[in-house]
Every structure is written in structure tokens, then in C-alpha cells.
Design a protein around this motif. Sequence first.
Motif, PDB file in Angstrom:
ATOM      1  N   UNK A 123     -80.346 103.844  97.117  1.00 31.75           N
ATOM      2  CA  UNK A 123     -81.199 102.229  96.931  1.00 31.75           C
ATOM      3  C   UNK A 123     -80.538 101.133  96.745  1.00 31.75           C
ATOM      4  N   UNK A 125     -77.103 100.388  96.927  1.00 38.96           N
ATOM      5  CA  UNK A 125     -76.155 100.230  97.759  1.00 38.96           C
ATOM      6  C   UNK A 125     -77.141  99.396  99.376  1.00 38.96           C
ATOM      7  N   UNK A 126     -78.771 100.277  99.389  1.00 36.14           N
ATOM      8  CA  UNK A 126     -79.431  99.412 100.276  1.00 36.14           C
ATOM      9  C   UNK A 126     -79.280  97.936  99.438  1.00 36.14           C
ATOM     10  N   UNK A 129     -75.955  95.636 100.028  1.00 41.18           N
ATOM     11  CA  UNK A 129     -75.988  95.420 100.949  1.00 41.18           C
ATOM     12  C   UNK A 129     -76.764  94.710 102.672  1.00 41.18           C
ATOM     13  N   UNK A 130     -78.682  94.633 102.351  1.00 41.87           N
ATOM     14  CA  UNK A 130     -79.472  93.810 102.779  1.00 41.87           C
ATOM     15  C   UNK A 130     -79.710  91.668 101.875  1.00 41.87           C
ATOM     16  N   UNK A 181     -67.937  91.688 108.466  1.00 42.14           N
ATOM     17  CA  UNK A 181     -69.342  92.404 108.001  1.00 42.14           C
ATOM     18  C   UNK A 181     -70.554  92.990 108.986  1.00 42.14           C
ATOM     19  N   UNK A 190     -82.728  87.160 112.473  1.00 41.88           N
ATOM     20  CA  UNK A 190     -82.120  88.316 112.686  1.00 41.88           C
ATOM     21  C   UNK A 190     -82.603  88.450 111.324  1.00 41.88           C
ATOM     22  N   UNK A 197     -87.033  94.882 106.510  1.00 43.92           N
ATOM     23  CA  UNK A 197     -87.427  96.212 106.453  1.00 43.92           C
ATOM     24  C   UNK A 197     -86.215  96.865 105.082  1.00 43.92           C
ATOM     25  N   UNK A 201     -88.744  99.372 102.831  1.00 43.18           N
ATOM     26  CA  UNK A 201     -88.320 100.264 102.513  1.00 43.18           C
ATOM     27  C   UNK A 201     -88.223 100.761 100.784  1.00 43.18           C
TER      28      UNK A 201
END
Lengths: 276, 248
Positions: A123, A125-126, A129-130, A181, A190, A197, A201
Motif C-alpha cells: 500500500x 508503494x501504491x 506510485x499513484x 514511467x 486520466x 482509483x 482502494x
Amino acid sequence: MWSGSWRVRFQEDKVSSFRKSKTAEPWPENATLYQQLKGEQILLSDNAASLAVQAFLQMCNLPVKVVCRANAEYMSPSGKVPFIHVGNQVVSELGPIVQFVKAKGHSLSDGLDEVQKAEMKAYMELVNNMLLTAELYLQWCDEATVGEITHARYGSPYPWPLNHILAYQKQWEVKRKMKAIGWGNKTLDQVLEDVDQCCQALSQRLGTQPYFFNKQPTELDALVFGHLYTILTTQLTNDELSEKVKNYSNLLAFCRRIEQHYFEDRGKGSSSIRSS
Amino acid sequence: MAAPLELSCWGGGWGLPSVHSESLVVMAYAKFSGAPLKVNVIDNTWRGSRGDVPILTTEDNIVSQPAKILSFLRKQKYNADYELSAKQGADTLAYIALLEEKLLPAVLHTFWVESDNYFTVTKPWFASRIPFPLSLILPGRMSKGARNRILVTRGQPPFYHLREVEAQIYRDAKECLNLLSNRLGTSQFFFGDTPSTLDAYVFGFLAPLYKVRFPKVQLQEHLKQLSNLCRFCDDILNSYFRLSLGDG
């Protein structure tokens, strides 16, 4: 080092979430955290990172003084803010700081089993990442934000033409990273979709629990708090980013809870976390 | 859905339907969700580079990048995740992020940057499947892209040189493999008895690492010690890809 009454006051506080091993090294009183200038210079992504580290240290009950310097980015050993100066060591970014603090005998995640630790890392990393990438995109690749906010803020402590040069250089670096990336061709919509998203999560994982791993906060809670709180309280050209977070009421409650427990009730000592 | 779905992707070898991670992710997902995909393997007759591979073509759409392709398939009602709970869906996203941040740099390095591997295995394999004169250019470009990605995302100070970054990314990759192994435990798939998106991603990243024969194999050796991950890859290969492995 630790004055008796001060230590007692912290110990008698609400349930503390950190565990201290018997051989813990003392945490010096003059530990400092460096970030950019709060009012005029610091950007959304750096503010989020700094807040995450401050939250983590508060959760571990480790006091730290926040100092704002215009050249904090250049002072940092890895080029990223925030960094902490503890004793004679300098450590930057949340990951290495968590490791450093663990070596000193304080950890928030010792009570987790292996599967939970894997989840926690995933999580984190999520979020990196996002959420972090989306913040960087918004700051440096969205022309409206770049023109109105980022360029002016990033170069504000420096005289002309240095302010423009540094801002363009940073923008070029970030755009290069986005392209590497695969975010180079994304549109703003987007990117906001991805943020949604990610928040969905996080919201689903949090559910109705007070923290991500039920009763005790961990570094994941600190990281999520740092990013979400900053997104909610920073003025951008429009409110689309914060609206995405506001859709999830348990995330709002989560931020409020951490703010109350770890920042409002601790009194003064560290600077207020309200962004300008 | 009667519209024919065609997937252009890199071909297979060493017992795999494809040696390219992203292509493999899409192929695995299609098998898990029952999507009828016509697979067009790229070979010498392929004309020109249209950008990223894998590419999904339907009558009116061209979709690239695994995440977008999977999203498209889900919209066409080929969904491998409908049995997952909300929390499991969230876990899927988180673990995919973990794979991309921690494992992917080392996989890219093993395939495209490590000179022994690149010059003896990867480059000849890809060059033989690309028409001349692109075969002289494209593998080099892919290698540079991989190196660039690693340096830009992980090559921050205090690492200034690729050598220093290498040690760190392999360490991260080994840790990631350990985390995946812990998470999988003794189950057949990551979420119960039916495979889902996460299984497709893990399979796509791990299978090439597991099966392709490289000269420099440190990550592969580490993976082979994690027997449940190897069993996971073999199970999927045997159950879902056995029939199409006629020509290897």
C-alpha cells in the motif's frame, strides 16, 4: 537527556502506539527536520512528504523541530525533502527514516505478521506510485498549475534569472521521469481518474477501522495522512484533486482523527501543520 | 461479444507463450477471464513499430498498455475479478504497484541492461523477430529505454552510477519476491481458488524470469528458492497454456 516531567507527560498521554526496545538509544532533543519555506516556496508533493515524516515521528513519540530553509532540497543527501538531522546523522525520505528510527529501537510495525507487513509495503508503494506521481504531474505537467503556482513558488527565494532557470530545470526533470514511467501521454482527466482509483482502494482497505492495521497506526497511516491532508488543505487552481479525496468520508475522518491525536493535542514545540 | 479481439505481442520460447512480461500479463488475463483472443505473434513479416506492444485491436479500437487493455476487457464483460471483495480489489492495486516499483527495475535490468544477458540472449532473440533494418535499431532502443527508466526512477543521489543502483534494485527485487512468497503461502492463487488480475500480473512478471535461460542469473536463483512461486508459475502454464505450447 530526557527531563523527567516531560517524559512522564508523554507517557501518560493517550495510548501511545510505539514500542521501545530495552536497548533503545536516546533520541537527542535537538533533532531537526528540514523542509522548504512553508509560506512561499514549498510545493504540494514536498509538503505531503514532509507532513508524512512529521506524522510518523509524532506517532513514535519522537520530538523533532521543523526548520524551513530555501535550499533544503540541495542540503538533502538524496536531493529530496524532507530530511532529518539527528545527532551527527542526516537521513532523508520516509523509507530510510523509518529504517533509521527502527535501528534506534523504535518501530510502529513490529507487531505486524509477515503477510501484514507485505500488505503495508504494497500500500505504501501504491501511494507513491499513484498519489505522489499524480501530485508531481499536476504540479509540473499541467500548464495551468505550472504557470499560476509552481513556477512562482519554486523559484521564489532566488533572484532573476535563477528563479526561472531552476524552475525550468526541475520541470524538465519531472517531465522526463513521467515519460519514462509511461505517464507522459496521460491527460489530466486520466490522472484524476487514477487518483480516484487510489483513494477508492485506500478507502476500501481502511473500511471502518481507525487505522489501516486496526488499533495502532503504522508508517502507512503516516504516509497516507501526509498526502491526503496536504491535498485537502492546499489551494490549487481548482478543487478537482481535493474533491476526489472528499468523496470518501472514511478517509476524511481518518485525516481528522490523526490531526487531532497527533498534532492538535501535542501543544507547541513543532510548528503548526496548517498550510498557508 | 462477437467482435474479434486480436492481440499483437511478442512470441514465446523456453516453454512460455511469450517472453515479454507485458504481453504475458494480457495473455494470462485473457485466459483467466475467458476472453477469446486471437494472438498475433510478431515475426519477421511485421511492418513497422507502432509503439508499445502488446496492442489489442478490435473493429473500432486500438488499445495499448496492459492496464488499459485489461480495463477494456473488463468493460467487454471479461472480468476475472468479479468474485473478489472490495478489500481484495484494493489489495490487487497495491500489489501491482509493489511489483512495478520493486520488481520491474530488476527484471528490466536482467533482460535489457546486464550485458552478458542482453548480448547473448535478449538481443538475438528480439532481433530475429524484427524485420531488417529495424532489427538493428529496435532492440538497442528498447535497451536504452530500460536503462533510462531504471536510472530516472531509481538513480537518484547518492547513486550516481548504474553499478550502485544495481545493488539496490536487486535487493529490492529479492525483498519483493520474498513478500510475494509470504503472501501466496500455500494457496493456489493469490485470492482463493480462481485466478484474478493480480495472478496475471505476478505470472507475467515472474514467468520470464523463471524460465528464460540467462548467463547471469542472480535473481533467477533467488526465485527458484521460493518454491511456492515456482509452483504457481508451473501450475498456470500447465493449466492454461498447455494446449498452445505445441511449437514452444
